[in-house]
Motif scaffolding. Structure first.
Motif, short mmCIF file in Angstrom:
data_model
loop_
_atom_site.label_atom_id
_atom_site.label_comp_id
_atom_site.label_asym_id
_atom_site.label_seq_id
_atom_site.Cartn_x
_atom_site.Cartn_y
_atom_site.Cartn_z
N LEU A 252 32.78 8.84 72.10
CA LEU A 252 31.39 8.35 72.18
C LEU A 252 31.21 7.32 73.28
N ARG A 346 19.11 7.05 69.22
CA ARG A 346 19.62 8.42 69.12
C ARG A 346 19.62 9.10 70.49
N GLN A 353 26.32 15.79 71.72
CA GLN A 353 26.58 14.98 70.53
C GLN A 353 25.29 14.63 69.77
N ALA A 356 25.22 14.32 65.97
CA ALA A 356 26.19 13.43 65.32
C ALA A 356 25.58 12.83 64.06
N LYS A 357 26.38 12.80 63.00
CA LYS A 357 25.92 12.28 61.71
C LYS A 357 26.71 11.02 61.41
N PHE A 358 26.01 9.88 61.34
CA PHE A 358 26.68 8.60 61.09
C PHE A 358 26.80 8.36 59.58
N ALA A 374 31.33 8.83 62.94
CA ALA A 374 30.38 9.79 63.51
C ALA A 374 30.93 11.19 63.29
#
Length: 1002
Positions: A252, A346, A353, A356-358, A374
């Motif tokens: 990231l 975001r 990416q 991406a799910k935090f 992430a």
């Protein structure tokens, strides 16, 4: 009496069976007392966490002797499974009603569609459910059908891949509704089974779990449960297990640094505040604004300034190349989530990416720091592998000796797991194991693909947490979220206090009744006392045999039964005295006395029993316990009075001994009563009218002190180490919660605190937030060494802090209020119909219902007038409704006895005018009425004084009800019945009366 020998055999066998059933309770109590003594001797009171360590040692002792023979082949485990069940208020524990989210189930069946009509219907159903009694699914269908051209069989709603075998495009909305209702019911049934399996493995004795109708509600009672937070987690964990590929922090780049720079400019510029919204509300020119912000913030990150919205929250970095982006405090996670959801933030992610799910991990070590991960999401945000492939799970230990949970997958899961681990191994990356949106572990894979389908979860958790985790994974996931919409939590020390107070009230009431019966009826009263003792044995034995739960209101029901059970004996003895006064032989007088009293006894107990059945059907928890003991008590008191007392009296008479049904002090009491009751009815009407006007006026102006049962909210019983001024505490709480109420509850060092703060939010997170705020607000009144955890656990052995808590959501509060209204109305209708059927004249029904309505309104009025000034709790809650229904039953008991005598005299003395019949009937029953009322009233006073704070308001309602009910049976029920008779009948009755007076004069 026929078949005396058979009755003797039955009574003896019945008594022996009850003693056998109760023996398990005595065995269990003795063993547990020994365990307490063992733990108390082994653990010093000065040790930290004394209560928890002592409980652990006590449990170890019980486990060690669990299967040892105690007596006659009975082990402790055998006895424990058959002992008399004690409810939460006597044993401590937790009682919750879970609401399985029908909304989640519907959304899942529709594959979480974005269809506007579907989501609009869900939103409208959400709003309507706050005030409606209808099930959520009914509200959803109503809302959906009101949307023009909306079709449930649309491919964007239920005609999807998941339901393709059952729903097709040609179906009407009505046809689809039936299928969806079945699917929702199957999901709720699945949830029930999942919860049942979890509870079975929890280790609590005598748990209770049951579905409540078709509403998606599930009742769970766990008496004796002490670790309340563990119970809540066990019940509410959806066990949504997922396996995701996870980004390394190096992948990231400087994302967090760029995010911090953007956030710094957003937070510091008032002109940009409107742009701090999530993706759903971002404006079309958001990207140009972001570019401008990035340009302004290039190379401006300076942690030393203390003005970095994101970096100021960071507690530590993740190690280089690992899956953790950074560590944050648990209390800051919500704020970080808001930051990361902003469109400006975001948009910093590259296109590869953008999905991406935090998510967060579990707390690190003993601190509250949690890691931010992430996950490699996709367009549908679906994990590559989910937990439905798990076939078994066990609590184990990993290679480092840490507690872990190993899992075995089925064939399909094993294949996907092999592909995932192979891919992760090639890329030297990690796989995150996510449970309920929390990362438990994110192991790296460097040894190649893992075949066989075995995986492992590790984390910083204890043995019980590992066992619980394995339990919920093995039991399966809930098909939808489960929210606690009503809960009651009682600490074990408060339960022991309730037992002590209940025993005291029971003993005092019993002693008084035994003495009174001997004082009033002599040797006959002694026989009644023996029958009463057997009655009590039968009640407890039947409760144990049926596996029923004994609660504090249940004890009150038994004590009340003691008072009411003498009524049958009083009726019998009074009728025998009447027959003896007519000059009959003792044997004939006894026979006729029993025969004549039987009708009144049955009518009186059936009417009381009808209200008890209504209470049993509509009540929950302690109230159901009250109804159970009341109904059992009615049945056993009938048996003992009609058969057992008769055995003793007949046996005494056959020996040729004379039996007096009175003593020297009571022989001539009420023997020559001649009162013109009907002449006094107008004055009674005036008195009652005044009381009714005052009551109705107070109800209209001042209202009632409705408890959380009826309005929703949270209430806590909090104990302090010193006397507390509730006004001062309430002022402090209002500053924190906006609205709160604090009242002394029992001793002056104990308060009942109620708040409606966030009443519409029912999550565990909100529960914890409110308890934390409560602890902080009460800091100045609590000992400095009382920690937050000890405060929640009732002082952890110090008997301080939260001793009891209760939560009721607004939706279920509305349901409880509605059920209570129908319970009272239903009881009145049932009573009207029964008396109409039994007495064949509607005038009797009108009189009875008028008296009952009169009593209920006055009891409500007194509670409305006095709740602000009385030194005890006078809330209108489920217990109060139980009291009202009991008052109805008691009032009818009196009224029906009088009506039965009126009917008897009408049949026997056809020439008597109605007025004379009514007056003589009241005269002849006055001894029974006052005798029964006095014994019942004294019993209730004993419970009121010694029975504990939690039922004091309940008892006060019953005391008022007995007084008013006795009055109404004499001055309302019968006069109203008389006045409802037609004028012509009254004229004829009056003529007869005048003619009789002339004959007497002549």
């Amino acid at each position: 009496m026929q078949n005396k020998g058979l009755i003797k055999v039955f009574a003896i066998l019945f008594g022996l069976v009850c003693l056998y059933q109760l023996s398990f309770t005595f065995i269990t109590a003795e063993v547990e007392r020994e365990a307490e003594d063992f733990a108390r001797q082994k653990v010093s009171e000065n040790v930290e966490d004394y209560s928890a360590i002592r409980d652990a040692e006590e449990q170890k002792y019980l486990d060690s002797i669990a299967n040892n023979e105690i007596i006659a082949g009975i082990t402790y485990n055998d006895a424990k499974g058959k002992e008399l069940n004690k409810g939460l208020d006597l044993k401590g524990g937790i009682n919750v009603i879970l609401q399985i989210s029908v909304k989640d189930i519907l959304a899942g069946l529709a594959n979480n569609t974005n269809d506007p009509a579907f989501n609009k219907a869900l939103a409208e159903a959400d709003e309507a459910s706050k005030d409606s009694q209808d099930d959520y699914i009914d509200l959803f269908f109503q809302a959906f059908n009101n949307i023009p051209d909306a079709k449930l069989a649309s491919p964007d709603v239920f005609a999807n891949k998941t339901l393709s075998n059952e729903v097709n495009f040609e179906m009407s909305n009505t046809e689809v509704e039936g299928i969806i209702r079945r699917k929702v019911d199957e999901s709720i049934t699945s949830a029930f089974e999942v919860l049942r399996k979890r509870i079975d493995k929890f280790g609590v004795t005598q748990p209770n779990i049951q579905r409540l109708g078709n509403s998606g509600r599930i009742l769970v009672e766990l008496p004796g449960a002490k670790d309340i937070n563990r119970v809540k987690g066990l019940l509410q964990s959806t066990a949504q297990l997922e396996f995701w590929h996870v980004y390394k922090n190096t992948e990231l780049g400087n994302f967090l640094g760029q995010a911090n720079n953007v956030l710094k400019n957003i937070v510091n510029k008032d002109s940009k505040k409107a742009e701090t919204q999530s993706d759903s509300t971002a404006t079309d020119d958001a990207q140009s604004d972001i570019d401008e912000l990035l340009a302004e913030s290039e190379d401006t990150t300076d942690v030393s300034t203390g003005n970095n919205p994101l970096f100021d929250l960071v507690q530590g970095p993740g190690f280089q190349g690992g899956p953790v982006l950074a560590y944050f405090s648990a209390q800051d996670t919500a704020k970080v989530n808001d930051y990361l959801a902003m469109s400006q933030v975001r948009s910093l992610l590259p296109s590869s990416q953008r999905y991406a799910k935090f998510v967060w991990g579990i707390p690190k070590d003993e601190s509250d720091a949690v890691g931010l991960y992430a996950l490699k999401g996709n367009r549908n945000m679906e994990p590559p592998l989910s937990g439905d492939v798990i076939t078994d799970a066990q609590q184990t230990y990993d290679q480092m000796g840490r507690i872990a949970v190993s899992m075995q997958m089925n064939g399909r899961g094993a294949k996907i797991w092999e592909d995932m681990t192979g891919q992760a191994s090639n890329q030297q990356s990690n796989i995150a194991i996510v449970l309920d949106n929390t990362v438990y572990s994110a192991p790296g894979v460097s040894t190649g693909a893992i075949s066989g389908g075995r995986s492992e979860i590790t984390g910083d958790f204890g043995i019980t947490e590992g066992q619980d985790l394995a339990n919920v994974l093995r039991a399966g996931k809930l098909p939808a979220s489960a929210d606690i919409i009503q809960s009651e939590i009682v600490g074990p020390s408060l339960g022991q206090e309730a037992i002590d107070s209940g025993i005291w009230s029971f003993a005092i009431a019993l002693v008084f009744v035994l003495i009174w019966m001997v004082f009033y009826y002599g040797k006959a009263g002694l026989f009644a006392d023996v029958a009463l003792a057997l009655n009590i044995l039968l009640i407890f034995g039947i409760l144990a045999g049926l596996g029923a739960v004994l609660t504090l209101p249940g004890i009150a029901g038994i004590v009340l039964t003691i008072g009411m059970s003498v009524d049958a004996n009083v009726l019998i003895f009074e009728r025998i005295k009447e027959e003896l006064a007519k000059g009959k032989m003792q044997k004939d007088a006894i026979k006729d006395g029993f025969s004549n009293a039987l009708s009144s006894i049955l009518d009186a107990n059936i009417t009381t029993g009808l209200t008890g059945f209504i209470l049993l059907i509509l009540g929950t928890g302690p109230i159901k316990g009250f109804a159970t003991t009341l109904l059992i008590g009615i049945a056993t008191s009938l048996f003992t009075a009609i058969f057992i007392t008769r055995l003793f009296i007949d046996g005494y008479g056959t020996k040729g001994k004379s039996l007096e049904f009175a003593t020297g002090a009571t022989k001539n009491l009420f023997t020559n009563v001649k009162i013109d009751w009907l002449k006094k009815r107008k004055m009674a009407y005036v008195i009652s009218a005044v009381l009714l006007v005052i009551s109705i006026g107070s109800l209209a102006v001042q209202g009632l002190n409705q408890g959380v049962d009826f309005v929703g909210g949270r209430t806590y019983t909090v104990r302090f180490d010193q006397d507390i001024n509730p006004t001062d505490v309430e002022e402090d709480l209002v500053e924190v919660f906006g609205s709160a109420e604090a009242k002394t509850f029992g001793p002056n060092n104990q308060l009942k605190i109620t708040t409606k703060y966030k009443v519409n939010e029912e999550s565990t997170a909100v529960d914890n937030e409110i308890q934390r705020k409560l602890y902080d607000a009460l800091q100045s009144y609590l000992p400095s060494d009382l920690s937050y955890d000890d405060f929640n656990a009732g002082g952890a052995g110090k008997d301080l802090g939260i001793m009891q808590s209760m939560k009721v959501g607004p939706t279920i509060a509305d349901d409880i209020k509605n059920d209570s209204f129908w319970a009272i109305l239903g009881s009145l209708v049932v009573i009207f119909l029964y008396i109409l059927l039994r007495f064949r004249k509607w005038q009797f029904s009108i009189g009875a219902v008028a008296a009952v309505a009169h009593d209920v309104i006055i009891v409500l009025g007194i509670f409305s007038l006095l709740y602000k000034v009385m030194p005890f709790n006078m809330e209108i809650n489920q217990a109060f409704i139980a009291a009202i229904l009991t008052v109805i039953g008691y009032s009818l008991n009196d009224t029906v006895v009088v009506f039965d005598r009126v009917r008897e005299f009408v049949n026997e003395h056809t020439s008597w005018p109605l007025g004379k019949t009514v007056n003589v009937a009241l005269d002849s029953t006055i001894s029974r009425t006052l005798n029964t009322s006095l014994t019942t009233l004294i019993v209730l006073l004993a419970i009121f004084i010694f029975g504990g704070e939690s039922i004091r308001g309940f008892m006060f309602a019953l005391i008022i009800g007995v007084i008013v009910g006795t009055y109404s049976s004499l001055f309302i029920a019968t006069p109203v019945m008389y006045d409802s008779v037609s004028d012509r009948s009254k004229i004829e009755s009056k003529k007869k009366e005048v003619e009789e007076d002339k004959e007497v004069t002549a």
